[in-house]
Design an enzyme around this catalytic site. Structure first.
Site, PDB file in Angstrom:
ATOM      1  N   GLY A  14      -1.113   5.404  -1.643  1.00 54.63           N
ATOM      2  CA  GLY A  14      -2.343   5.986  -1.094  1.00 54.63           C
ATOM      3  C   GLY A  14      -3.075   6.800  -2.143  1.00 54.63           C
ATOM      4  N   ARG A  18      -7.878  13.465  -0.074  1.00 57.00           N
ATOM      5  CA  ARG A  18      -8.065  14.763   0.581  1.00 57.00           C
ATOM      6  C   ARG A  18      -7.239  15.867  -0.061  1.00 57.00           C
ATOM      7  NH1 ARG A  18      -7.097  13.622   6.575  1.00 57.00           N
ATOM      8  NH2 ARG A  18      -6.378  11.597   5.845  1.00 57.00           N
ATOM      9  N   THR A  84      -0.988  -0.641   5.186  1.00 55.86           N
ATOM     10  CA  THR A  84       0.445  -0.363   5.058  1.00 55.86           C
ATOM     11  C   THR A  84       1.318  -1.629   5.086  1.00 55.86           C
ATOM     12  OG1 THR A  84       0.358   0.254   7.398  1.00 55.86           O
ATOM     13  CG2 THR A  84       0.435   2.052   5.833  1.00 55.86           C
ATOM     14  N   TYR A 373      10.577  37.692 -31.958  1.00 54.51           N
ATOM     15  CA  TYR A 373       9.574  36.752 -32.449  1.00 54.51           C
ATOM     16  C   TYR A 373       8.740  37.410 -33.542  1.00 54.51           C
ATOM     17  CZ  TYR A 373       5.831  33.212 -32.032  1.00 54.51           C
ATOM     18  OH  TYR A 373       4.918  32.212 -32.267  1.00 54.51           O
TER      19      TYR A 373
HETATM   20  C1  UD1 Z   1      -0.135   5.920   9.336  1.00 51.34           C
HETATM   21  C2  UD1 Z   1       0.220   4.954  10.453  1.00 51.34           C
HETATM   22  C3  UD1 Z   1       0.071   5.676  11.805  1.00 51.34           C
HETATM   23  C4  UD1 Z   1       0.991   6.883  11.810  1.00 51.34           C
HETATM   24  C5  UD1 Z   1       0.728   7.791  10.607  1.00 51.34           C
HETATM   25  C6  UD1 Z   1       1.806   8.836  10.499  1.00 51.34           C
HETATM   26  C7  UD1 Z   1      -0.404   2.644   9.835  1.00 51.34           C
HETATM   27  C8  UD1 Z   1      -1.417   1.589   9.921  1.00 51.34           C
HETATM   28  N1  UD1 Z   1      -0.703   3.804  10.413  1.00 51.34           N
HETATM   29  O1  UD1 Z   1      -1.486   6.299   9.465  1.00 51.34           O
HETATM   30  O2  UD1 Z   1       0.417   4.812  12.865  1.00 51.34           O
HETATM   31  O3  UD1 Z   1       0.844   7.613  13.019  1.00 51.34           O
HETATM   32  O4  UD1 Z   1       0.738   7.050   9.380  1.00 51.34           O
HETATM   33  O5  UD1 Z   1       1.548   9.750   9.449  1.00 51.34           O
HETATM   34  O6  UD1 Z   1       0.646   2.423   9.258  1.00 51.34           O
HETATM   35  N2  UD1 Z   1      -0.328   3.341   1.866  1.00 51.34           N
HETATM   36  C9  UD1 Z   1      -0.190   2.494   0.802  1.00 51.34           C
HETATM   37  N3  UD1 Z   1      -1.074   1.461   0.652  1.00 51.34           N
HETATM   38  C10 UD1 Z   1      -2.058   1.219   1.537  1.00 51.34           C
HETATM   39  C11 UD1 Z   1      -2.201   2.104   2.629  1.00 51.34           C
HETATM   40  C12 UD1 Z   1      -1.318   3.145   2.774  1.00 51.34           C
HETATM   41  O7  UD1 Z   1       0.717   2.670  -0.017  1.00 51.34           O
HETATM   42  O8  UD1 Z   1      -2.809   0.257   1.349  1.00 51.34           O
HETATM   43  C13 UD1 Z   1       0.636   4.444   2.022  1.00 51.34           C
HETATM   44  C14 UD1 Z   1       0.025   5.810   1.828  1.00 51.34           C
HETATM   45  O9  UD1 Z   1       0.215   6.253   0.496  1.00 51.34           O
HETATM   46  C15 UD1 Z   1       0.842   6.699   2.774  1.00 51.34           C
HETATM   47  C16 UD1 Z   1       1.264   5.736   3.860  1.00 51.34           C
HETATM   48  O10 UD1 Z   1       1.128   4.419   3.343  1.00 51.34           O
HETATM   49  O11 UD1 Z   1       1.991   7.221   2.140  1.00 51.34           O
HETATM   50  C17 UD1 Z   1       0.447   5.889   5.136  1.00 51.34           C
HETATM   51  O12 UD1 Z   1      -0.906   5.616   4.866  1.00 51.34           O
HETATM   52  P1  UD1 Z   1      -2.068   6.502   5.454  1.00 51.34           P
HETATM   53  O13 UD1 Z   1      -3.349   5.933   4.999  1.00 51.34           O
HETATM   54  O14 UD1 Z   1      -1.800   7.942   5.186  1.00 51.34           O
HETATM   55  O15 UD1 Z   1      -1.890   6.154   7.024  1.00 51.34           O
HETATM   56  P2  UD1 Z   1      -2.327   7.030   8.265  1.00 51.34           P
HETATM   57  O16 UD1 Z   1      -3.739   6.779   8.572  1.00 51.34           O
HETATM   58  O17 UD1 Z   1      -1.864   8.410   8.084  1.00 51.34           O
END
Ligand code: UD1
Ligand code: CA
Length: 448
Positions: A14, A18, A84, A373
């Protein structure tokens, strides 16, 4: 039954915009350890045989950190951030190796306990194909909702795709999923991107698994364990929870804390039983305190060893390389760096001891400075056992003060003092009897 093998995939690609930071989000720290390494540690403790980390922004930095924490951890780069499920598939090669259990966790969720991860694996061994760890946050906005019917998890709906009724569901997805390794790859490959964000959602495997007649279940954890970090405010919240957990662990192992909430620990802080911590003590990395020590209020320690029964502070600073022997004392407004204080040595007031050895039971007077020193290089000061350094002395290194020697207060010592020797390194005092009265009379006459 033979032991089940486990592959864990950590999603850490990610952007973390933010956080408003040049650092990748998962490299921000709690307890002085990057978020992603908390996750790696928990997965290791939960019995992962292989850990794959999916990285994006700051890939080299994250890869180097995970490799140094756990040998053999593999990193996979997700080049485009398409969701994800897409991120999980970046570790396709690891998935294809065919482990019994697959755990998928987020690199920004550092407080999950090893027991919760192991619990999800346990459910797989009992026959579930997919296990989702749910939680009930104080405010569910932003989280995926768990849509259940008759105790079965039918689907996970992302917040922005929820109907008004679905938005009222308070049971949310923590992000931890355990998947039967026989189905993981096929389930992930079936995920599409028909949603408002046009992303491939990992959460969609729940509905897909149901459609294929597989068993999908939920487990529940407290909202503290499931806290996901997206900004610095949540980072501070996670730090507070982590600190509280770690303090509790130490207290249950025999450490007394007069005001626990004011003690700040580091991931590797070790403190022996019957040590007492007064309020407002800060531990940086690499501190070991043996049992029965007392760390008094407002002290700051990093890279330091404190032996049994020693007393530090109040208001003391131990910098890296400090090695304080048994029953030795470092008192108020003293700084120690790269120095060995042998048992029973006393450095009680307003003193700097750097690049030095202070022998057993030596006494260092108030205001002593080891001048280590010269503007170019650091030099050592050796002080023998039982030596006495008078107050306000400067010991100009390299220099050695023999065992049992005595340095007169106010000395600037530039040459070695032999054992049991007495050294004066100050101007001889001159006293003029009656001269003060004459001076006053003179000045009074001039101004009157
Ligand atoms: C995600 C979950 C949501 C959950 C929440 C909990 C999904 C679709 N949604 O939402 O159901 O309630 O976390 O905190 O899974 N990441 C990648 N590559 C990507 C997208 C994300 O590596 O293309 C990683 C991010 O770095 C992060 C994690 O996956 O560590 C979650 O991604 P994030 O965008 O934060 O998902 P949320 O919207 O928080
Ligand atoms: Ca998140």
């Amino acid at each position: 039954m033979s032991r089940r093998t486990c592959l864990s995939i950590v999603l850490a690609a990610g952007e973390g915009t933010r956080m408003a930071s040049a650092l990748p989000k998962v490299m921000h720290e709690i307890g002085g350890l990057p978020l992603v390494l908390h996750v790696v540690d928990a997965l290791t403790e939960a019995g992962s045989d292989e850990i794959a980390v999916v990285v994006g922004k700051g890939a080299e930095q994250v890869s180097a950190a995970v490799a140094s924490r756990r040998q053999g951890t593999r990193c996979f780069v997700q080049h485009e951030r398409l969701g994800t499920a897409h991120a999980t598939l970046a570790a396709r090669e690891a998935l294809a190796a065919g482990h019994d259990d697959v755990l998928v966790v987020f690199g920004d969720t550092p407080l999950l306990e090893p027991s919760e991860l192991a619990g999800a694996r346990q459910r797989l061994s009992e026959g579930a194909s997919v296990v989702v760890l749910g939680f009930r946050p104080p405010d569910p906005a932003g989280y995926g909702r768990l849509i259940e019917e008759d105790g079965r998890l039918l689907a996970i709906r992302e917040d922005r795709d929820c109907s008004p009724e679905e938005k009222r569901i308070t049971f949310c997805n923590s992000g931890l999923m355990a998947i039967d390794g026989r189905h993981a790859l096929a389930l992930l490959e079936a995920v599409g991107n028909q949603n408002t964000k046009r992303e491939f959602y990992l959460t969609d495997i729940v509905a897909i698994a149901n459609a294929r007649g597989l068993t999908v279940v939920t487990a529940e954890t407290g909202h503290e364990s499931a806290l996901g970090i997206n900004n610095r405010s949540e980072l501070a919240e996670a730090e507070a929870i982590w600190q509280q957990r770690r303090r509790r662990k130490l207290m249950l192992a025999g450490v007394t804390m007069l005001a626990p909430e004011t003690v700040h620990l580091c991931h590797d802080t070790e403190i022996g039983p019957d040590t007492l911590l007064e309020p407002n003590v800060f531990f940086g990395p690499g501190v070991v305190v043996e049992g029965g020590a007392r760390i008094r209020a407002f002290s700051h320690l990093e890279g330091a060893k404190v032996a049994a029964g020693a007393e530090i502070g109040p208001f003391a600073r131990l910098r890296p390389g400090s090695d304080v022997g048994a029953k030795a004392k470092v008192g108020n407004f003293c700084e120690v760096k790269n120095a060995l204080l042998e048992p029973g040595a006393k450095v009680n007031h307003l003193t700097y001891i750097g690049d030095a050895t202070v022998g057993a039971k030596a006494n260092i007077g108030a205001g002593t400075i080891t001048c280590n020193y010269d503007g170019f290089a650091k030099h050592r000061t050796e002080i023998g056992a039982g030596a006495f350094i008078g107050s306000n002395s400067s010991l100009v290194a390299p220099v050695s003060i023999g065992a049992g020697a005595y340095v007169a207060s106010g000395s600037v010592i530039t040459a070695d003092v032999p054992p049991d020797g007495l050294a004066f390194g100050r101007a001889r005092q001159e006293t003029k009897p009656g001269r003060a009265a004459r001076l006053k009379a003179l000045k009074g006459a001039a101004s009157g």
